[in-house]
Enzyme design. Structure first.
Site, short mmCIF file in Angstrom:
data_model
loop_
_atom_site.label_atom_id
_atom_site.label_comp_id
_atom_site.label_asym_id
_atom_site.label_seq_id
_atom_site.Cartn_x
_atom_site.Cartn_y
_atom_site.Cartn_z
N SER A 191 0.84 -1.20 0.00
CA SER A 191 0.00 0.00 0.00
C SER A 191 0.87 1.25 0.00
CB SER A 191 -0.92 0.00 1.22
OG SER A 191 -1.63 1.21 1.25
N HIS B 278 -1.01 -1.08 -4.43
CA HIS B 278 -2.32 -0.76 -3.86
C HIS B 278 -2.36 0.74 -3.58
CE1 HIS B 278 -6.08 -1.67 -1.76
NE2 HIS B 278 -5.70 -0.78 -0.85
N ASP C 206 -4.64 3.91 -2.26
CA ASP C 206 -5.79 4.30 -1.45
C ASP C 206 -6.20 5.74 -1.72
OD1 ASP C 206 -6.23 1.94 0.21
OD2 ASP C 206 -4.22 2.36 0.98
N MET D 56 -8.79 8.60 -0.68
CA MET D 56 -9.71 8.96 0.41
C MET D 56 -10.19 10.39 0.23
SD MET D 56 -7.50 7.48 3.56
CE MET D 56 -6.81 5.82 3.52
N HIS E 143 -8.15 1.56 -4.74
CA HIS E 143 -9.18 1.36 -3.73
C HIS E 143 -9.80 2.72 -3.43
CE1 HIS E 143 -9.88 0.32 0.85
NE2 HIS E 143 -11.01 0.46 0.19
N MET F 251 -12.03 5.08 -1.56
CA MET F 251 -12.78 5.34 -0.33
C MET F 251 -13.40 6.72 -0.47
SD MET F 251 -9.99 3.70 2.25
CE MET F 251 -8.79 3.68 0.94
N MET G 70 -12.09 -5.25 4.03
CA MET G 70 -11.38 -4.41 5.00
C MET G 70 -11.23 -5.17 6.31
SD MET G 70 -10.69 -1.83 3.25
CE MET G 70 -9.72 -1.15 4.59
N ASP H 129 -7.30 -6.18 3.34
CA ASP H 129 -6.73 -4.84 3.41
C ASP H 129 -6.78 -4.30 4.83
OD1 ASP H 129 -5.70 -2.38 2.81
OD2 ASP H 129 -7.43 -1.70 1.63
C1 DX5 Z 1 -6.81 1.70 4.95
C2 DX5 Z 1 -6.27 1.40 3.59
C3 DX5 Z 1 -5.22 0.37 3.57
C4 DX5 Z 1 -3.97 0.72 4.33
C5 DX5 Z 1 -3.31 -0.55 4.75
O1 DX5 Z 1 -7.89 2.52 4.83
O2 DX5 Z 1 -7.31 0.97 2.74
O3 DX5 Z 1 -4.89 0.01 2.24
O4 DX5 Z 1 -3.08 1.52 3.59
O5 DX5 Z 1 -2.23 -0.25 5.56
P1 DX5 Z 1 -1.74 -1.22 6.72
O6 DX5 Z 1 -1.23 -2.45 6.06
O7 DX5 Z 1 -0.65 -0.42 7.39
O8 DX5 Z 1 -2.90 -1.49 7.62
ZN ZN Z 2 -6.77 0.07 0.75
#
Ligand code: DX5
Ligand code: ZN
Length: 223
Positions: free
Chosen positions: A8, A33, A35, A37, A66, A68, A137, A175
């Site tokens: 990630s 990956h 993220d 947000m 991903h 969010m 998740m 994740d």
């Molecule tokens: C959380 C993200 C994850 C996060 C995972 O909202 O979707 O992808 O980056 O990080 P770790 O492995 O540190 O929990």
């Molecule tokens: Zn994620």
């Protein structure tokens, strides 16, 4: 199939992003990956298109995006343009999930559905044949470095059972909070993609941390 590892990028050093991208390129990782947000669906804001495009420029492996964000339909095409190979949307923000999934597929991307820790896998019962991936998740979305929620094992087993005979190729991605202590058990439960942020980027040797996760033998109890 052999399981996939998706580090990630959220846990990378954003002042030295190119270095971290090249590290992932050289490693045993399969995907990046990413993220995204929006500060509305989750209580955090990560980054947007300019950063995603910069990652895409240097990455030699597929970008697993991903989302969010609320109302993801508005941005699907832009994410494709910015380099997404996989796009996962959250079940919790998609009232017309079937339509959203079709739109992702029409763009030529793998279509994924992400579900929060409290969202039962049973809500996927009538979409399971249409999707390529479930991003399950195992922490509440919004931040890296959180503690893995143990209830996830039960959900992975139930989802793998649900997919049996209906979508044998379903990718089940875990994740949040994934590390060497839970990876093997997750794979045994039926997961086949592991996202890892902190356990990779906080390691002394991230390349080694990635190969550890990639080469784990899930048949061994404590591997
Ligand atoms: C959380 C993200 C994850 C996060 C995972 O909202 O979707 O992808 O980056 O990080 P770790 O492995 O540190 O929990
Ligand atoms: Zn994620």
């Amino acid at each position: 199939m052999n399981h996939l590892i998706a580090p990630s990028v959220l846990s990378a050093d954003f002042a030295n992003l190119q270095t971290d991208i090249e590290m992932i390129n050289r490693s045993d990782a399969d995907w990046f990956h990413i993220d995204i947000m929006d500060g509305v669906f989750v209580p955090n804001i990560s980054f947007g298109f300019p950063v995603l495009k910069a990652i895409f420029k240097h990455a030699v492996k597929p970008l697993d995006v991903h989302l969010m964000i609320v109302d993801p339909d508005r941005y699907l095409e832009q994410f494709k343009q910015a380099g997404a190979a996989n796009i996962s949307v959250h079940y919790e923000v998609c009232p017309h999930l079937h339509r959203t999934i079709q739109a992702i597929k029409d763009l030529g991307c793998r279509a994924g559905v992400a579900i929060n820790p409290h969202t039962p896998v049973q809500v996927l019962e009538d979409i399971i044949e249409d999707i390529d991936l479930v991003c399950m998740m195992s922490v509440n979305p919004g931040f890296g470095g959180q503690k893995f929620i143990l209830n996830t094992y039960k959900k992975v087993k139930a989802l793998r059972m649900m997919a049996s005979g209906r979508n044998e190729n379903l990718l089940i991605e875990i994740d949040g909070g994934v590390n060497m202590n839970n990876a093997a058990a997750l794979l045994r439960a039926g997961a086949n993609v592991l996202v890892a942020g902190n356990s990779v980027f906080e390691a002394n040797d991230p390349i080694k941390a990635i190969s550890g996760l990639k080469n784990i033998s899930h048949l061994t109890e404590n591997a």
